[in-house]
Write an enzyme that holds these catalytic residues in place. Structure first.
Site, PDB file in Angstrom:
ATOM      1  CG  ASN A  66      -9.187  -1.183  12.124  1.00 16.99           C
ATOM      2  OD1 ASN A  66      -8.204  -1.789  11.686  1.00 16.99           O
ATOM      3  ND2 ASN A  66      -9.714  -0.152  11.484  1.00 16.99           N
ATOM      4  CG  HIS A  79      -6.062  -1.988   8.989  1.00 15.36           C
ATOM      5  ND1 HIS A  79      -6.280  -0.774   9.614  1.00 15.36           N
ATOM      6  CD2 HIS A  79      -4.730  -2.084   8.830  1.00 15.36           C
ATOM      7  CE1 HIS A  79      -5.116  -0.185   9.806  1.00 15.36           C
ATOM      8  NE2 HIS A  79      -4.156  -0.954   9.353  1.00 15.36           N
ATOM      9  CG  ASP A 121      -0.287  -0.350   2.522  1.00 16.42           C
ATOM     10  OD1 ASP A 121       0.952  -0.322   2.588  1.00 16.42           O
ATOM     11  OD2 ASP A 121      -1.003  -0.638   3.494  1.00 16.42           O
ATOM     12  CD  GLU A 152      -9.024   1.229   7.730  1.00 18.25           C
ATOM     13  OE1 GLU A 152      -9.071   0.397   8.659  1.00 18.25           O
ATOM     14  OE2 GLU A 152      -8.372   2.280   7.796  1.00 18.25           O
TER      15      GLU A 152
END
Ligand code: GLP
Length: 234
Positions: free
Chosen positions: A128, A130, A62, A135
């Site tokens: 979270n 990810h 990314d 996400e």
């Protein structure tokens, strides 16, 4: 999933290094790489080793949209500093965050991944759940796309910037579908802050609420954790 618990980040770096070493011995040619603080000790081991990457290709997960490769917080820059300066690859690909044409940037990156199937993909884990910048709620079949970062991810990454306002709001990320195509996956997590995400990834249901839970559907995943990150596992 094969879970390995280590005493600390340094031991995790050595354990992760051995996964890379084995993959190379087994003929891996394309390495999928990740940023964040978690992979740093693995990169230290790789950079100090006598492994040769000069005939290999790397493909990163990314990049922030809007940061040029020479921006100190760009993932391009991170990879240069932590690995590529010491260990150049024949080809190293990172999504082009300076290209604001998302359709073009993401389809070009999908093409790169299609031409360079990933043998071993390294991942960190978001608090979270990810992976990459996928996400909660991401389509499990997704390929490279432009992500709107959640407030929790922006807050978590603000520590690298002067203040939260400077954290980019968008990123280009490989999708969950792209990640799951890798032949082998190594995911690493340290610290109590990751414990809930680790338990949900390994023992929870496979659900879009926890993108990392899709790793349960992959046949060859190694998980390296310290004791704090493993503390909510049964
Ligand atoms: C970022 C990256 C992820 C990384 C995660 C965790 O959001 N896009 O690839 O896994 O942060 O970062 P850290 O390893 O610093 O905890």
């Amino acid at each position: 999933m094969k879970v390995q618990i280590v005493s600390d980040k340094q031991a995790g770096g050595q354990a992760g290094f051995r996964v890379f070493e084995d993959a190379l011995q087994n003929g891996a040619k394309v390495l999928g790489l990740a940023t964040g603080s978690t992979p740093v000790t693995i990169y230290e081991q790789l950079a100090a080793s006598d492994l040769d990457f000069s005939q290999l290709t790397s493909v990163n997960l990314d990049e922030y949209v809007g940061l040029n490769a020479d921006h100190p917080q760009s993932y391009h820059y991170f990879m240069q500093e932590h690995l590529f300066n010491a260990k150049p690859f024949a080809h190293s690909y990172v999504p082009d965050g300076s290209d604001l044409d998302a359709a073009k940037a993401t389809s070009e990156y999908d093409q790169i991944i299609a031409e360079n199937p990933i043998d071993l993909q390294l991942l960190g884990l978001g608090k979270n759940g990810h992976i990459g910048f996928n996400e909660p709620g991401t389509d499990p079949d997704s390929t490279t796309y432009k992500v709107t970062l959640t407030d929790s991810t922006i807050d978590a990454n603000a520590r690298f910037f002067d203040n939260a306002d400077e954290v980019p709001r968008y990123a280009y990320s490989m999708g969950i579908g792209s990640i799951l195509k890798a032949k082998q996956i190594l995911i690493v997590a340290y610290g109590e802050g990751k414990a809930a995400a680790v338990a949900a990834m390994i023992q929870g249901p496979v659900t879009p609420d926890v993108p990392a839970s899709y790793l349960q559907t992959h046949p060859n995943v190694t998980v390296i954790l310290d004791e704090a990150a493993a503390s909510q596992l049964d």
